[in-house]
Design an enzyme around this catalytic site. Structure first.
Site, PDB file in Angstrom:
ATOM      1  N   THR A 284       6.691   0.918   1.848  1.00 25.69           N
ATOM      2  CA  THR A 284       6.997   2.237   2.705  1.00 25.69           C
ATOM      3  C   THR A 284       6.269   2.597   3.530  1.00 25.69           C
ATOM      4  OG1 THR A 284       8.324   1.408   0.891  1.00 25.69           O
ATOM      5  CG2 THR A 284       9.334   3.168   2.491  1.00 25.69           C
TER       6      THR A 284
ATOM      7  N   LEU B 295       1.036  -1.274  -0.051  1.00 32.17           N
ATOM      8  CA  LEU B 295      -0.075   0.223  -0.234  1.00 32.17           C
ATOM      9  C   LEU B 295       0.535   1.206   0.350  1.00 32.17           C
ATOM     10  CD1 LEU B 295      -2.394  -1.207   3.026  1.00 32.17           C
ATOM     11  CD2 LEU B 295      -2.528  -1.415   0.336  1.00 32.17           C
ATOM     12  N   PRO B 296       0.224   2.272  -0.514  1.00 36.01           N
ATOM     13  CA  PRO B 296       0.763   4.178  -0.780  1.00 36.01           C
ATOM     14  C   PRO B 296       1.523   4.317   0.496  1.00 36.01           C
ATOM     15  CG  PRO B 296      -0.951   3.852  -1.497  1.00 36.01           C
ATOM     16  CD  PRO B 296      -1.338   2.522  -1.175  1.00 36.01           C
TER      17      PRO B 296
ATOM     18  N   LYS C  92       6.887  10.748   0.184  1.00 34.05           N
ATOM     19  CA  LYS C  92       6.885  10.605   1.820  1.00 34.05           C
ATOM     20  C   LYS C  92       7.936   9.933   2.674  1.00 34.05           C
ATOM     21  CE  LYS C  92       6.250   6.348   1.570  1.00 34.05           C
ATOM     22  NZ  LYS C  92       5.569   5.097   1.033  1.00 34.05           N
TER      23      LYS C  92
ATOM     24  N   LYS D 292      15.141   0.793   4.342  1.00 35.54           N
ATOM     25  CA  LYS D 292      14.818   1.255   3.530  1.00 35.54           C
ATOM     26  C   LYS D 292      14.760   2.386   3.579  1.00 35.54           C
ATOM     27  CE  LYS D 292      11.609   1.913  -0.509  1.00 35.54           C
ATOM     28  NZ  LYS D 292      12.598   1.288  -1.522  1.00 35.54           N
TER      29      LYS D 292
END
Ligand code: NAD
Length: 296
Positions: free
Chosen positions: A96, A65-66, A246, A171
């Site tokens: 992420t 998902l975003p 983001k 990440k």
């Protein structure tokens, strides 16, 4: 072969689910966008009518998902899926998101007796399609071992970097470096072009010299330099500018939480915010070059 529920079939999740089906897994998929579900069905998955329906008989549940709010909402929100996941299933979130959110959802899963790992990926949409992603895993050893056969169908490098949330921290470190490298690569090529250099020749030189990077060799930001890069198709279909923004915001939060200094990471975050304000938020993040190239 496993029964796998796959939720979130966007630029990354779509090809990842397709690779699982290709490897012989029974993949049951859901996305809010019906066309994304139809695409996955063409690739061999079966369609669920909603997220809870996707969980039917699932031994493994994968989400892609975003951002944090989508993951928290899906698992813990009203009618959240956590209480519907079959006992014994392994949960793998590949989105992420904030390390703190990853730990919060994993703790809630553990409270229900479910194992959950964070497994964000690197490798872009090309890596997702080719099944060559890098998975960066946070969680316990036993869950990592269980996840290996499933992750191997979608990627070729599997890193277990620590406990729950550690995959997200690693990440963010990678993407903060990538954001800064992409921005400065664009600046360098724009400088050369302003002096009359051919961007292709300049990039070919840089790709075998000391500034070589993924930004030059695989996702070159200058249109026409690499045929398969997003820049050569109007910056479509890659890693969205707003997703990079983001991730840089998450890196800034992570830095503040431990008092770390990230001067270039913060500068890069502002560049991607400016690119978003310029109307390029949905384009591939390499469109950040537009801030210096003069291209509208
Ligand atoms: P995307 O926006 O293309 O896809 C996200 C999908 O999730 C969409 O199809 C959306 O409809 C779906 N979705 C959102 N909420 C949902 C819900 N409640 N139920 C079902 N479906 C829902 O994003 P993407 O590019 O595939 O990226 C996904 C994640 O992977 C992000 O966290 C991103 O930062 C990360 N990532 C992306 C790339 C890349 O190159 N695109 C590379 C590495 C990591």
């Amino acid at each position: 072969m496993s029964h796998i529920a796959f939720i979130g079939l966007g630029n990354m999740g779509g090809p990842m689910a397709a690779n699982l089906a290709k490897a012989g897994h029974q993949v049951r998929v859901f996305d809010l966008v019906p066309a994304a579900v139809a695409h996955a069905v063409e690739a061999g998955a079966s369609a669920a009518k909603d997220a809870v329906d996707a969980l039917t008989a699932a031994e493994v549940v994968i989400t892609m998902l975003p951002a944090s709010r989508h993951v928290e909402g899906l698992f813990l929100g009203d009618n959240g899926i956590l209480s519907h996941i079959p006992a014994g299933a392994l949960v793998i979130d590949c989105s992420t998101i904030a390390p703190a959110t990853a730990r919060k959802v994993a703790d809630a899963a553990a409270a229900r007796g479910l194992s959950m790992i964070d497994a964000p990926v690197s490798g872009g949409t090309a890596g997702a399609a080719a099944g060559t992603l890098t998975f960066i895993v946070g969680g316990d050893d036993a869950s990592f071992e269980r996840a290996k056969p499933v992750l191997s169908a979608m990627g070729k490098n599997l890193f277990h970097v620590g406990a729950s949330g550690a995959g997200q921290v690693a990440k963010l470190c990678n993407n903060m470096a990538l954001g800064a490298i992409m921005a400065v690569t664009g600046e360098a090529i724009a400088l050369g072009v302003a002096h009359g250099l051919d961007p292709k020749v300049l990039s070919q030189m840089m790709a075998v010299s000391t500034s070589r990077s993924w930004a030059t060799e695989v996702c070159n930001p200058w249109p026409g330099v690499l045929e398969n890069a997003p820049a050569s198709r109007g910056y479509s279909g890659g890693f969205g500018n707003d997703l990079m923004l983001k991730d840089l915001g998450l890196a800034a939060e992570a830095a503040m939480s431990v008092g770390a200094s990230i001067p270039l990471g913060e500068l890069a975050r502002n560049l991607y915010a400016m690119n978003s304000q310029a109307g390029n938020g949905k384009l591939d993040f390499s469109s950040v070059v537009k801030l210096v190239s003069g291209e509208k």
